[in-house]
Write a protein that holds these residues in place. Structure first.
Motif, PDB file in Angstrom:
ATOM      1  N   PHE A 192       0.277  11.775  -0.014  1.00 16.94           N
ATOM      2  CA  PHE A 192       1.211  11.847   1.107  1.00 16.94           C
ATOM      3  C   PHE A 192       0.520  11.497   2.422  1.00 16.94           C
ATOM      4  O   PHE A 192       1.098  10.821   3.276  1.00 16.94           O
ATOM      5  N   MET A 193      -0.702  11.953   2.585  1.00 19.00           N
ATOM      6  CA  MET A 193      -1.421  11.708   3.831  1.00 19.00           C
ATOM      7  C   MET A 193      -1.699  10.211   4.023  1.00 19.00           C
ATOM      8  O   MET A 193      -1.473   9.658   5.102  1.00 19.00           O
ATOM      9  N   ILE A 194      -2.174   9.552   2.973  1.00 20.59           N
ATOM     10  CA  ILE A 194      -2.504   8.128   3.069  1.00 20.59           C
ATOM     11  C   ILE A 194      -1.245   7.290   3.265  1.00 20.59           C
ATOM     12  O   ILE A 194      -1.231   6.336   4.068  1.00 20.59           O
ATOM     13  N   ARG A 195      -0.183   7.637   2.565  1.00 18.85           N
ATOM     14  CA  ARG A 195       1.070   6.884   2.738  1.00 18.85           C
ATOM     15  C   ARG A 195       1.601   7.040   4.162  1.00 18.85           C
ATOM     16  O   ARG A 195       2.128   6.086   4.751  1.00 18.85           O
ATOM     17  N   LYS A 224       0.835  -1.203   0.000  1.00 19.96           N
ATOM     18  CA  LYS A 224       0.000   0.000   0.000  1.00 19.96           C
ATOM     19  C   LYS A 224       0.870   1.253   0.000  1.00 19.96           C
ATOM     20  O   LYS A 224       0.588   2.218  -0.702  1.00 19.96           O
ATOM     21  N   ILE A 225       1.925   1.223   0.803  1.00 22.85           N
ATOM     22  CA  ILE A 225       2.822   2.379   0.884  1.00 22.85           C
ATOM     23  C   ILE A 225       3.559   2.589  -0.421  1.00 22.85           C
ATOM     24  O   ILE A 225       3.721   3.721  -0.893  1.00 22.85           O
ATOM     25  N   ARG A 226       4.019   1.481  -1.020  1.00 24.26           N
ATOM     26  CA  ARG A 226       4.789   1.572  -2.256  1.00 24.26           C
ATOM     27  C   ARG A 226       3.924   1.737  -3.489  1.00 24.26           C
ATOM     28  O   ARG A 226       4.429   2.031  -4.576  1.00 24.26           O
ATOM     29  N   GLY A 227       2.623   1.529  -3.333  1.00 25.57           N
ATOM     30  CA  GLY A 227       1.718   1.684  -4.472  1.00 25.57           C
ATOM     31  C   GLY A 227       1.693   0.492  -5.396  1.00 25.57           C
ATOM     32  O   GLY A 227       1.255   0.601  -6.548  1.00 25.57           O
ATOM     33  N   PHE A 228       2.168  -0.656  -4.918  1.00 23.39           N
ATOM     34  CA  PHE A 228       2.143  -1.856  -5.748  1.00 23.39           C
ATOM     35  C   PHE A 228       0.712  -2.368  -5.878  1.00 23.39           C
ATOM     36  O   PHE A 228      -0.075  -2.309  -4.931  1.00 23.39           O
ATOM     37  N   ASN A 229       0.408  -2.881  -7.034  1.00 16.45           N
ATOM     38  CA  ASN A 229      -0.911  -3.481  -7.235  1.00 16.45           C
ATOM     39  C   ASN A 229      -1.043  -4.743  -6.379  1.00 16.45           C
ATOM     40  O   ASN A 229      -0.118  -5.547  -6.298  1.00 16.45           O
ATOM     41  N   HIS A 230      -2.201  -4.880  -5.780  1.00 17.69           N
ATOM     42  CA  HIS A 230      -2.475  -6.081  -4.994  1.00 17.69           C
ATOM     43  C   HIS A 230      -3.542  -6.888  -5.731  1.00 17.69           C
ATOM     44  O   HIS A 230      -4.633  -6.399  -5.995  1.00 17.69           O
ATOM     45  N   VAL A 231      -3.190  -8.115  -6.064  1.00 19.64           N
ATOM     46  CA  VAL A 231      -4.102  -8.964  -6.826  1.00 19.64           C
ATOM     47  C   VAL A 231      -4.619 -10.079  -5.928  1.00 19.64           C
ATOM     48  O   VAL A 231      -3.844 -10.817  -5.315  1.00 19.64           O
TER      49      VAL A 231
END
Length: 251
Positions: A135-138, A107-114
């Motif tokens: 920035f807030m969500i990370r 989630k932090i790195r923005g990787f897709n989760h399948v």
């Protein structure tokens, strides 16, 4: 925050002063019956707009400096999170713990989760989630990750930058920068609105007064007079077409 160019507004503020200085050169001949365009009141309008414009410029600069600082802080976050995953993978922790760490890290790195789900028809349904990288969500997800790492008695890395205390200090700085940028963004918006009203308000704005001033000089000295040419040569830029304020170049 959306980028705004303040160049045109600064030119208008400078040209307000040029117009006032030009009117002063007319001496006692410049004696308008409209009190709003006396030298005294025009000077007050110019000083007010100058103060607001300078305040806005300072706020924008402060926000830019802090934004660069935040960008630099977040720039290396993905690599650090990847290191954390590596450390966690080396621990004798449960698969569930490692999975949860990986999930938050993604989630932090923005990787897709399948995720795959077997249906009654034996078909495979895939769901791809694209995570919010604001920035807030990370920052919030980073806090969740740190809390999860802290819950494990086995996560005690020797590397200082990966220790829970170091991660927590970094996350606290992220929160402080986010809050500062939010505050400055609000102040920029309010100050810009006040500056624009001081310059462009249809009834009381400085540019409206300049239009009246220019019209008075035209009536006083004549359209083809050198005096009128002096003030008409000083150009002002309208705020934006959506505000429908008349361009003073055509006054």
């Amino acid at each position: 925050m959306k980028n705004h160019s303040e160049t045109g507004h600064g030119i208008n503020v400078c040209n307000l002063k040029k117009t006032i200085d030009t009117c002063k050169r007319f001496g006692s001949y410049y004696a308008p019956s409209n009190s709003e365009i006396t030298i005294y009141n025009l000077t007050k309008k110019w000083q007010a707009t100058l103060t607001l414009h300078e305040s806005l410029t300072k706020l924008i600069l402060q926000n830019k400096v802090i934004t660069y600082e935040r960008d630099a802080l977040f720039k290396g976050l993905n690599k650090k999170i990847t290191k954390v995953i590596g450390i966690v993978g080396s621990l004798k922790e449960t698969d569930k713990f490692k999975f949860e760490v990986k999930l938050i890290a993604d989630k932090i790195r923005g990787f897709n989760h399948v995720s795959k789900t077997n249906l009654a028809t034996n078909l495979v349904q895939e769901e791809v989630r694209n995570y919010d990288l604001s920035f807030m969500i990370r920052t919030e997800n980073y806090q969740c990750l740190i809390a999860l790492l802290k819950s494990s008695p086995l996560y005690i890395p020797n590397e200082n930058e990966l220790k829970v205390e170091s991660l927590f200090a970094e996350q606290a700085k992220m929160i402080a920068l986010n809050e500062k940028i939010d505050y400055l963004s609000e102040q920029i918006s309010l100050t810009r609105q006040a500056r624009n009203e001081a310059l462009y308000d249809k009834d009381m704005g400085a540019l409206t007064a300049m239009k009246a001033c220019r019209s008075y000089i035209k009536g006083l000295f004549g359209h083809h007079s050198p005096e009128y040419k002096l003030v008409s040569a000083i150009k002002f830029r309208p705020l934006a077409i959506k505000y429908k304020y008349e361009n003073l170049e055509h006054a």
